[in-house]
Scaffold this motif. Structure first.
Motif, PDB file in Angstrom:
ATOM      1  N   SER A 190       0.816  -1.218   0.000  1.00  0.00           N
ATOM      2  CA  SER A 190       0.000   0.000   0.000  1.00  0.00           C
ATOM      3  C   SER A 190       0.850   1.268   0.000  1.00  0.00           C
ATOM      4  O   SER A 190       0.316   2.378   0.014  1.00  0.00           O
ATOM      5  N   GLU A 191       2.186   1.110  -0.036  1.00  0.00           N
ATOM      6  CA  GLU A 191       3.058   2.269  -0.141  1.00  0.00           C
ATOM      7  C   GLU A 191       2.897   2.913  -1.522  1.00  0.00           C
ATOM      8  O   GLU A 191       2.400   2.306  -2.460  1.00  0.00           O
ATOM      9  N   THR A 192       3.377   4.134  -1.661  1.00  0.00           N
ATOM     10  CA  THR A 192       3.344   4.788  -2.967  1.00  0.00           C
ATOM     11  C   THR A 192       4.306   4.071  -3.917  1.00  0.00           C
ATOM     12  O   THR A 192       5.259   3.408  -3.482  1.00  0.00           O
ATOM     13  N   THR A 193       4.070   4.219  -5.207  1.00  0.00           N
ATOM     14  CA  THR A 193       4.939   3.580  -6.204  1.00  0.00           C
ATOM     15  C   THR A 193       6.378   4.043  -6.059  1.00  0.00           C
ATOM     16  O   THR A 193       7.321   3.235  -6.161  1.00  0.00           O
ATOM     17  N   GLY A 248      -0.135  -5.646 -10.509  1.00  0.00           N
ATOM     18  CA  GLY A 248      -0.384  -4.518 -11.403  1.00  0.00           C
ATOM     19  C   GLY A 248       0.089  -3.182 -10.886  1.00  0.00           C
ATOM     20  O   GLY A 248      -0.465  -2.145 -11.250  1.00  0.00           O
ATOM     21  N   LEU A 249       1.103  -3.171 -10.031  1.00  0.00           N
ATOM     22  CA  LEU A 249       1.543  -1.915  -9.421  1.00  0.00           C
ATOM     23  C   LEU A 249       2.366  -1.033 -10.361  1.00  0.00           C
ATOM     24  O   LEU A 249       2.659   0.103 -10.047  1.00  0.00           O
ATOM     25  N   GLY A 250       2.787  -1.568 -11.493  1.00  0.00           N
ATOM     26  CA  GLY A 250       3.519  -0.758 -12.462  1.00  0.00           C
ATOM     27  C   GLY A 250       4.935  -0.436 -12.053  1.00  0.00           C
ATOM     28  O   GLY A 250       5.470   0.616 -12.413  1.00  0.00           O
ATOM     29  N   LEU A 251       5.585  -1.339 -11.323  1.00  0.00           N
ATOM     30  CA  LEU A 251       6.952  -1.119 -10.881  1.00  0.00           C
ATOM     31  C   LEU A 251       7.949  -1.633 -11.912  1.00  0.00           C
ATOM     32  O   LEU A 251       7.661  -2.577 -12.649  1.00  0.00           O
ATOM     33  N   ASN A 252       9.119  -1.030 -11.931  1.00  0.00           N
ATOM     34  CA  ASN A 252      10.189  -1.468 -12.832  1.00  0.00           C
ATOM     35  C   ASN A 252      10.963  -2.604 -12.162  1.00  0.00           C
ATOM     36  O   ASN A 252      11.755  -2.374 -11.248  1.00  0.00           O
TER      37      ASN A 252
END
Length: 484
Positions: free
Chosen positions: A100-103, A126-130
């Protein structure tokens, strides 16, 4: 009363714990959780099988996994603990991450912690992290792997096994390095408190409700002592279903953050004790609990156990078992292997649970670890019986232009005596004391009057000169602490 099969020699590795669970508690229920309002149960023997199978899967994917960092980015669930235990079993390093932390924060922690693989639940996918150079894995990949890991006990107890990021109220999160020796010292403290919890249990085996997130030491050190002693752990995967699942999964005790304790308190003063189900004991840390609130729980036959600890102390510190009315405001006496002293009003801790240091941050490590003592940044004092009392946070201390020092926690405690106040944050604005309050809008005028009455009892420099009302709960850290 089924808590164990006689006295056991001290355990100090995950390998020994797993062997013990399988041998002594195999047929007991280890975990329960809800799926579509239906309760699912897992026995200890099946838990051990899943750990060994997951460990085998890890060894296949990462043959040289010893000492390598593996992340877990997921909410609390049964599979979280399977993967947590499996990583430690194969001598890897567990890196719990808060989904739940920011990206930006998550990306920083992933990059900084040098993880080579990461387990993700469906929500985290689906968090969109690299994560191009990291092996991404689901929680269910291991289940198709048939071979169990050939368990051995060769891990070094004193090297890093757990890298936990602090969820501080200010500043950038730091990676706290913890060893298996640290972990088992903390486990010893909390297994020692189970006898207190057993007094209020309804059946033969203690049942604990787990709502504190497993990616924080507070959650980890609710679960680990529990499985060490063969209790049943009822996992609430989504806090919004707290009350519903308290009814579905009968529980004797629960560990909560201060905001949930306040919610339970409101239930009691509104004569809605039934909402708490079978709960007879509540553990709480992270805030000073007011004596009015403690007395209300005691009046309703519920024992409150207060604790004080830090991520840097591996969740070990002090525990107050709430036996002596004179000590209601204390957070207790030192746990296993822990020493405490006060230096310039600051609380210092020492012992075998204290962290190895901050990951890749020698400067900050040397600031807080001096001659074996952890400088906590918390303010407090010890009474003549060795009980610890908290008075505030050194970093939070408000210093006004006139040189006066004001503890925001002291004023927050006074405001929270008003049952109409749900949450409060006190801080300095333009050299004045300001309070941000979350409550029902219909109670705002009454709360303003309450604060006016408080101000009449305070010295001028401590008076709250500005009150703001928030339309929604105040922003919090992963463990429910209000962000400053």
């Amino acid at each position: 009363m089924l808590i164990g099969k006689g006295e056991k020699s001290a355990m100090n590795t995950i390998y020994q714990m797993i062997q013990h669970m399988n041998h002594d508690y195999g047929e007991r229920i280890a975990f329960q959780y809800c799926e579509e309002k239906k309760v699912c149960a897992v026995k200890y023997s099946d838990f051990v099988k899943d750990i060994k199978k997951c460990a085998g899967f890890l060894m296949k994917i990462f043959p040289d996994i010893e000492g390598k960092h593996i992340g877990i980015c997921a909410g609390s669930c049964y599979q979280y603990m399977v993967h947590f235990m499996a990583i430690l079993l194969v001598k890897g390093v567990v890196v719990p991450l808060n989904p739940s932390e920011t990206t930006d924060v998550l990306q920083y922690e992933i990059d900084f912690s040098d993880i080579i693989g990461i387990f993700l639940d469906e929500d985290s996918m689906g968090l969109g992290l690299n994560m191009k150079h990291i092996r991404k894995m689901t929680f269910h990949e291991y289940q198709s792997f048939q071979k169990e890991y050939a368990v051995d006990d060769g891990a070094s107890k004193d090297r890093i096994g757990l890298l936990v990021f602090t969820s501080g109220t200010t500043g950038k999160n730091k990676g706290v390095m913890l060893s298996q020796s640290n972990i088992f010292t903390a486990i010893e403290t909390y297994t020692g408190q189970l006898k207190i919890l057993e007094r209020n249990m309804k059946g033969d085996v203690l049942r604990a409700f787990v709502i504190v997130p497993m990616y924080h030491v507070s959650g980890i050190f609710l679960v680990l002592p529990g499985i060490m002693k063969g209790i049943t752990l009822n996992i609430c995967e989504d806090p919004k279903y707290l009350y519903r699942e308290l009814k579905l999964m009968k529980s004797d005790c629960i560990s909560v953050v201060p905001t949930i304790l306040k919610s339970f308190y409101r239930d009691l003063i509104r004569n809605k004790k039934e909402r708490l189900g079978d709960i007879g004991s509540i553990c709480c840390s992270g805030a000073i609990v007011e004596s009015d609130m403690l007395n209300e729980f005691r009046k309703n036959g519920i024992t409150i156990i207060q604790a004080y600890a830090l991520t840097e102390s591996c969740g070990n510190g002090t525990v107050n078992t709430y036996e002596d009315e004179r000590k209601l405001k204390s957070v207790g006496t030192p746990g296993a292997g822990c020493e405490i002293k006060i230096e310039n009003d600051e609380i210092l801790l020492k012992g075998s649970a204290i962290m190895l240091g901050y990951y890749k941050n020698e400067k900050e490590t040397n600031k807080v670890l001096q001659d074996g003592w952890l400088h906590t940044g918390d303010l407090g004092y010890l009474d003549e019986d060795g009980y610890l009392y908290l008075t505030g946070r050194k970093k939070n201390l408000i210093i006004l232009s006139g040189g006066e020092n004001v503890s925001p926690e002291e004023l927050e405690g006074e405001i929270l005596r008003c049952e109409k106040v749900y949450e409060v944050l006190v801080r300095e604005e333009n050299d004045k004391i300001c309070a941000s309050i979350y409550c029902e809008s219909v109670n705002e005028e009454e709360i303003k009057e309450y604060i006016s009455n408080i101000n009449r009892t305070l010295p001028y420099y401590k008076r709250i000169t500005k009150v703001k009302f928030a339309g929604e709960p105040l922003e919090k850290t992963a463990t429910g602490k209000i962000k400053r």
